[in-house]
Design a protein around this motif. Structure first.
Motif, PDB file in Angstrom:
ATOM      1  N   ARG A 171       0.826  -1.212   0.000  1.00  0.00           N
ATOM      2  CA  ARG A 171       0.000   0.000   0.000  1.00  0.00           C
ATOM      3  C   ARG A 171       0.856   1.256   0.000  1.00  0.00           C
ATOM      4  O   ARG A 171       0.527   2.247  -0.675  1.00  0.00           O
ATOM      5  N   GLU A 172       1.949   1.240   0.739  1.00  0.00           N
ATOM      6  CA  GLU A 172       2.818   2.418   0.791  1.00  0.00           C
ATOM      7  C   GLU A 172       3.499   2.658  -0.545  1.00  0.00           C
ATOM      8  O   GLU A 172       3.615   3.809  -1.000  1.00  0.00           O
ATOM      9  N   LEU A 173       3.961   1.599  -1.193  1.00  0.00           N
ATOM     10  CA  LEU A 173       4.629   1.764  -2.479  1.00  0.00           C
ATOM     11  C   LEU A 173       3.695   2.339  -3.540  1.00  0.00           C
ATOM     12  O   LEU A 173       4.161   2.997  -4.483  1.00  0.00           O
ATOM     13  N   GLU A 174       2.419   2.125  -3.399  1.00  0.00           N
ATOM     14  CA  GLU A 174       1.476   2.645  -4.396  1.00  0.00           C
ATOM     15  C   GLU A 174       1.542   4.162  -4.528  1.00  0.00           C
ATOM     16  O   GLU A 174       1.254   4.708  -5.600  1.00  0.00           O
ATOM     17  N   THR A 175       1.905   4.859  -3.457  1.00  0.00           N
ATOM     18  CA  THR A 175       1.905   6.323  -3.493  1.00  0.00           C
ATOM     19  C   THR A 175       3.263   6.934  -3.167  1.00  0.00           C
ATOM     20  O   THR A 175       3.403   8.153  -3.167  1.00  0.00           O
ATOM     21  N   LEU A 176       4.273   6.111  -2.935  1.00  0.00           N
ATOM     22  CA  LEU A 176       5.560   6.603  -2.463  1.00  0.00           C
ATOM     23  C   LEU A 176       6.361   7.233  -3.599  1.00  0.00           C
ATOM     24  O   LEU A 176       6.459   6.675  -4.689  1.00  0.00           O
ATOM     25  N   GLU A 177       6.939   8.409  -3.316  1.00  0.00           N
ATOM     26  CA  GLU A 177       7.818   9.091  -4.254  1.00  0.00           C
ATOM     27  C   GLU A 177       9.077   9.534  -3.530  1.00  0.00           C
ATOM     28  O   GLU A 177       9.067   9.754  -2.316  1.00  0.00           O
ATOM     29  N   ALA A 178      10.154   9.680  -4.274  1.00  0.00           N
ATOM     30  CA  ALA A 178      11.427  10.083  -3.677  1.00  0.00           C
ATOM     31  C   ALA A 178      11.368  11.528  -3.211  1.00  0.00           C
ATOM     32  O   ALA A 178      10.675  12.366  -3.786  1.00  0.00           O
ATOM     33  N   GLY A 179      12.123  11.821  -2.161  1.00  0.00           N
ATOM     34  CA  GLY A 179      12.215  13.175  -1.653  1.00  0.00           C
ATOM     35  C   GLY A 179      13.182  14.021  -2.472  1.00  0.00           C
ATOM     36  O   GLY A 179      13.762  13.564  -3.468  1.00  0.00           O
ATOM     37  N   PRO A 180      13.402  15.262  -2.045  1.00  0.00           N
ATOM     38  CA  PRO A 180      14.290  16.162  -2.792  1.00  0.00           C
ATOM     39  C   PRO A 180      15.736  15.685  -2.775  1.00  0.00           C
ATOM     40  O   PRO A 180      16.236  15.203  -1.754  1.00  0.00           O
ATOM     41  N   ALA A 181      16.393  15.801  -3.899  1.00  0.00           N
ATOM     42  CA  ALA A 181      17.781  15.382  -4.039  1.00  0.00           C
ATOM     43  C   ALA A 181      18.303  15.871  -5.383  1.00  0.00           C
ATOM     44  O   ALA A 181      17.525  16.293  -6.249  1.00  0.00           O
ATOM     45  N   GLU A 182      19.615  15.819  -5.552  1.00  0.00           N
ATOM     46  CA  GLU A 182      20.190  16.055  -6.869  1.00  0.00           C
ATOM     47  C   GLU A 182      19.980  14.801  -7.707  1.00  0.00           C
ATOM     48  O   GLU A 182      20.465  13.727  -7.350  1.00  0.00           O
TER      49      GLU A 182
END
Length: 220
Positions: A171-182
């Motif tokens: 369920r978490e992977l369905e909406t998970l996106e990476a945070g800020p980074a280069e």
């Protein structure tokens, strides 16, 4: 390059394995590996990048996510919070100064100056795993429905490409996106991503390119 261990705490207990190039130098890079099949395909490439960074004067640490590789914990017991917590503990234990996320590993980079190589959303990872399961079932003469698989996975977990994912992680992977980074996009490396190949592989030119970008970012 040698194997090492690092301690877990919180809900996960015990020790996990890591591969390290550690000469106690000022620049220390924690690498959060790609997930599932992509992690297998990129393992050799990752190690080659670590070797090049060692020659550039940068220490590197490649930890196992709990429930993967040599871990004694069950993958089905893991969730996004536990993986983030584990990577935070690994970063503190190895005194990392920076972090590199690879593909799905970008979803779990700890609170350090971060670089993300070809980051991918959790939903994209699940789409690929679900597609692989449906194709494998079809080859075996079975028909599986994507919507039914998703409903089951959200409720009780699911095995995809041999990986037993718990319901919470799915369920978490369905909406998970990476945070800020280069972000280091593949076009800066050249060629196609090695995660697209059928088997684990390496590419010296790509390893050279990624290591050079990382060394410049970390050492200025």
């Amino acid at each position: 390059m040698i194997p090492a261990t690092w301690p877990l705490s919180g809900e996960n207990t015990g020790e996990e394995m890591a591969l390290v190039c550690d000469r106690a130098r000022p620049c220390r890079l924690l690498i959060v590996p790609a997930l599932f099949d992509e992690g297998n395909r990129l393992r050799r490439f990752t190690v080659e990048v670590m070797r090049r960074l060692d020659r550039a004067g940068i220490d590197t640490v490649l930890p196992d996510l709990p429930g993967t590789n040599e871990s004694l914990l069950g993958l089905e017991t893991q969730d996004a919070g536990l993986w983030r917590e584990a990577m935070q503990h690994a970063a503190r234990h190895f005194a990392a100064t920076h972090v590199l996320g690879l593909r799905g590993g970008c979803l779990f980079t700890p609170d350090l100056p971060a670089l993300h190589y070809a980051p991918v959303k959790g939903a994209q990872i699940l789409r690929g795993l679900l597609r692989a399961r449906i194709l494998a079932a079809r080859e075996a003469g079975l028909e599986e429905n994507r919507d039914s698989l998703i409903e089951t996975a959200r409720r009780e977990g699911i095995v995809l490409a041999g990986y037993p994912l718990g319901a919470a992680l799915f369920r978490e992977l369905e909406t998970l996106e990476a945070g800020p980074a280069e972000v280091i996009a593949q076009d800066r490396i050249g060629g196609s991503g090695l995660w697209l190949r059928a088997e684990p592989d390496e590419n010296a030119a790509q390893a050279d390119a990624l290591a050079a970008i990382l060394a410049e970012a970390l050492q200025g």
